[in-house]
Motif scaffolding. Structure first.
Motif, mmCIF file in Angstrom:
data_model
loop_
_atom_site.group_PDB
_atom_site.id
_atom_site.type_symbol
_atom_site.label_atom_id
_atom_site.label_comp_id
_atom_site.label_asym_id
_atom_site.label_seq_id
_atom_site.Cartn_x
_atom_site.Cartn_y
_atom_site.Cartn_z
ATOM 1 N N GLU A 42 -6.905 13.177 5.516
ATOM 2 C CA GLU A 42 -7.672 12.471 6.542
ATOM 3 C C GLU A 42 -7.012 11.164 6.987
ATOM 4 O O GLU A 42 -7.520 10.489 7.889
ATOM 5 N N LYS A 43 -5.880 10.805 6.328
ATOM 6 C CA LYS A 43 -5.198 9.563 6.683
ATOM 7 C C LYS A 43 -3.714 9.826 6.892
ATOM 8 O O LYS A 43 -3.068 10.449 6.048
ATOM 9 N N PRO A 44 -3.160 9.360 7.995
ATOM 10 C CA PRO A 44 -1.721 9.553 8.210
ATOM 11 C C PRO A 44 -0.906 8.811 7.149
ATOM 12 O O PRO A 44 -1.279 7.721 6.715
ATOM 13 N N MET A 45 0.189 9.420 6.745
ATOM 14 C CA MET A 45 1.028 8.862 5.688
ATOM 15 C C MET A 45 1.739 7.593 6.164
ATOM 16 O O MET A 45 2.253 7.534 7.277
ATOM 17 N N ILE A 46 1.734 6.572 5.294
ATOM 18 C CA ILE A 46 2.516 5.358 5.529
ATOM 19 C C ILE A 46 3.480 5.222 4.351
ATOM 20 O O ILE A 46 3.068 4.936 3.225
ATOM 21 N N ALA A 47 4.756 5.445 4.619
ATOM 22 C CA ALA A 47 5.761 5.383 3.552
ATOM 23 C C ALA A 47 6.375 3.994 3.505
ATOM 24 O O ALA A 47 7.105 3.590 4.420
ATOM 25 N N LEU A 48 6.047 3.265 2.449
ATOM 26 C CA LEU A 48 6.604 1.929 2.238
ATOM 27 C C LEU A 48 7.642 1.967 1.118
ATOM 28 O O LEU A 48 7.864 0.981 0.428
ATOM 29 N N SER A 49 8.280 3.121 0.957
ATOM 30 C CA SER A 49 9.135 3.355 -0.205
ATOM 31 C C SER A 49 10.607 3.480 0.116
ATOM 32 O O SER A 49 11.444 3.421 -0.788
ATOM 33 N N PHE B 269 4.871 -3.003 -11.845
ATOM 34 C CA PHE B 269 5.067 -3.555 -10.509
ATOM 35 C C PHE B 269 5.257 -2.386 -9.548
ATOM 36 O O PHE B 269 5.511 -1.261 -9.971
ATOM 37 N N PHE B 270 5.141 -2.652 -8.264
ATOM 38 C CA PHE B 270 5.617 -1.679 -7.274
ATOM 39 C C PHE B 270 6.318 -2.427 -6.148
ATOM 40 O O PHE B 270 6.081 -3.616 -5.929
ATOM 41 N N ARG B 271 7.222 -1.704 -5.476
ATOM 42 C CA ARG B 271 8.016 -2.304 -4.391
ATOM 43 C C ARG B 271 7.525 -1.801 -3.050
ATOM 44 O O ARG B 271 7.304 -0.601 -2.866
ATOM 45 N N ILE B 272 7.382 -2.745 -2.118
ATOM 46 C CA ILE B 272 7.022 -2.418 -0.740
ATOM 47 C C ILE B 272 8.207 -2.743 0.166
ATOM 48 O O ILE B 272 8.804 -3.815 0.062
ATOM 49 N N VAL B 273 8.546 -1.812 1.054
ATOM 50 C CA VAL B 273 9.561 -2.050 2.083
ATOM 51 C C VAL B 273 8.866 -2.617 3.310
ATOM 52 O O VAL B 273 7.869 -2.048 3.785
ATOM 53 N N VAL B 274 9.367 -3.729 3.829
ATOM 54 C CA VAL B 274 8.652 -4.446 4.897
ATOM 55 C C VAL B 274 9.237 -4.189 6.286
ATOM 56 O O VAL B 274 9.042 -4.980 7.216
ATOM 57 N N THR B 275 9.927 -3.063 6.458
ATOM 58 C CA THR B 275 10.551 -2.762 7.750
ATOM 59 C C THR B 275 9.648 -1.955 8.676
ATOM 60 O O THR B 275 10.034 -1.673 9.806
ATOM 61 N N VAL B 276 8.449 -1.573 8.216
ATOM 62 C CA VAL B 276 7.556 -0.755 9.037
ATOM 63 C C VAL B 276 6.982 -1.589 10.180
ATOM 64 O O VAL B 276 6.944 -2.825 10.106
ATOM 65 N N PRO B 277 6.519 -0.950 11.257
ATOM 66 C CA PRO B 277 5.883 -1.705 12.345
ATOM 67 C C PRO B 277 4.712 -2.540 11.834
ATOM 68 O O PRO B 277 4.042 -2.167 10.873
#
Length: 456
Positions: A72-79, A417-425
């Motif tokens: 029900e939610k579009p995927m957001i890949a921050l990986s 911890f987890f890592r987030i990539v900040v290049t997404v819109p």
């Protein structure tokens, strides 16, 4: 038995005018046909020991995760550490034009020297040279991406049985390459409470007579941290005291936020020899073009000719990087407008601030504000999330429930911890943070009633 020997040159005694000499040989050798058979009676093709020892921790962890997004939610890949994935960070037109002109010239369709075209090497040398650490073309080895630069640097400095010092948390490729070569990896700690500076005392305690190399990654993947000049002087002091060369992974060099300066390591060194690895991938937003380099800094001639010759020989294994990009390299380095770099950095800083601000107020999460690169690390107070045993389970369920994929920092040898990539819109970053907040609110548990009563 007779056979024909063909000779080059003028006719000679016993040889006809065509340079052919007929020879007759009498032989009594008898060959047993059974001996001509192979001793191998069945197929026995096995993978090499090197291939069996090659393991990418990220792939090993991610491939084992049960990643079924919420339909029900579009995927957001921050990986994914690829700034091109969402199409919102294109490279500059001048970069594309340089490659088009290289193709149209028809000059770059053949093999180049394995270390790269001399003109391209000189362009890199001129771009990075400074009075404190001068460079010439001969000091540059062009490689197929920064990954190959790192591989060549480790390969030329280390033998099986040696050990290398690697940051924790740190880029997983260092371990992947070293272990496959029979090189031991020793992890030195970075300190989140000090913006991921190196624990210098811990670092020095790991050094022994088998230590062949210290890897320093600045700016950092996965931390997004940028070392101060003072801290780098202290790192160099440790290396100098112990006579350990440095592999400086500076692929994110100059991708730092306003108010923070990136200082390459080599100009600060008075004696420590350094192999600095970089490339086009991140700053120019073209990771698929596979153009990297090694800068050889050896002001005291400690590497001598041996390391240089070794790098040349190792580069001959794949005959160098893409020639078309080499042909465009001088123009890419010299003609890319400053506004392009500034635009990228401004976007990354803005997204990092949004992410940090949003997640700082989420109970149970502790983000560490980055100063550069493309990442932000977020600590998980696992005691408040009893539904999960570790960061891998936490991020796995985040995908299942919220269709947000962050990389568990266990992949970087740094659990919880987890890592987030900040290049997404930007709108995607905001939506991801909202979903992470919802996820944490659902699973967060305050201190148990028992401990609360004890506190009273």
């Amino acid at each position: 038995m007779s056979f024909v020997v063909k000779m080059n040159g003028a006719p000679n005694n016993g040889i006809n005018g065509n340079g052919v000499h007929h020879v007759s040989v009498r032989t009594h050798v008898s060959v047993n046909p059974a001996k001509l058979k192979s001793h191998r009676q069945r197929w026995n093709v096995r993978p090499s020991e090197m291939s069996k020892k090659t393991l990418n921790p990220i792939r090993a962890i991610v491939d084992g995760m049960k990643l079924t997004p919420n339909p029900e939610k579009p995927m957001i890949a921050l990986s994914i550490g690829d700034p091109t994935v969402f199409g919102n960070l294109p490279t500059d037109d001048t970069v594309l034009q340089a490659v088009k002109e290289a193709i149209d010239s028809h000059k770059y369709n053949g093999y180049a020297p394995s270390v790269g075209y001399q003109k391209s090497r000189e362009a890199v040398a001129n771009f990075y040279s400074c009075p404190e650490a001068p460079l010439e073309g001969k000091d540059v080895i062009l490689t197929s991406g920064c990954s190959q630069a790192i591989e060549l640097a480790i390969s030329v400095l280390c033998n099986p049985g040696d050990n290398i010092l690697v940051p924790r948390p740190g880029f997983s490729l260092y371990k992947t390459l070293a272990v496959s070569m029979g090189i031991q990896v020793k992890f030195y700690n970075l300190l989140p409470e000090k913006s991921w500076e190196i624990d210098l005392q811990h670092l020095e305690s790991l050094i022994d007579d088998k230590t062949a190399c210290l890897i320093v990654n600045n700016p950092s993947n996965p931390c997004g941290s940028v070392f101060t000049k003072e801290h780098q002087h202290k790192i160099l002091a440790v290396a100098s005291r112990n006579c350990i060369p440095i592999l400086a992974d500076e692929i994110y060099g100059d991708m730092v936020f306003p108010g923070c300066d990136f200082q390459p390591l080599a100009p600060l060194s008075s004696d420590v020899p350094i192999l600095s690895c970089g490339g086009l991938a991140k700053r120019w937003l073209v990771p698929g073009w596979r153009m990297g380099w090694i800068l050889i800094h050896d002001c005291n001639y400690i590497f001598g000719t041996g390391i240089r010759e070794g790098l040349v020989k190792l580069s001959q294994r794949i005959l160098g990087p893409c020639t078309v990009v080499q042909g465009a390299l001088e123009s890419i380095l010299n003609d890319t407008p400053p506004e392009f770099y500034q635009g990228t950095i401004s976007f990354l800083k803005s997204n990092s601030e949004i992410c940090f601000s949003e997640l700082s107020t989420v109970p149970g999460l502790n983000p560490v504000m980055p100063s550069g690169a493309m990442y932000i690390m977020v600590g998980i107070e696992m005691e408040h999330f009893p539904d999960f045993q570790n960061d891998v389970e936490f991020t796995e369920r985040l995908v299942t429930e919220q269709s947000v994929f962050c990389l568990p920092a266990t992949a970087f040898e740094y659990p919880n911890f987890f890592r987030i990539v900040v290049t997404v819109p930007e709108e995607m970053m905001i939506e991801a943070c909202i979903r992470i907040r919802e996820f944490c609110a659902r699973h967060y548990r305050p201190r148990s009633q028992d401990s609360h009563e004890l506190d009273q």
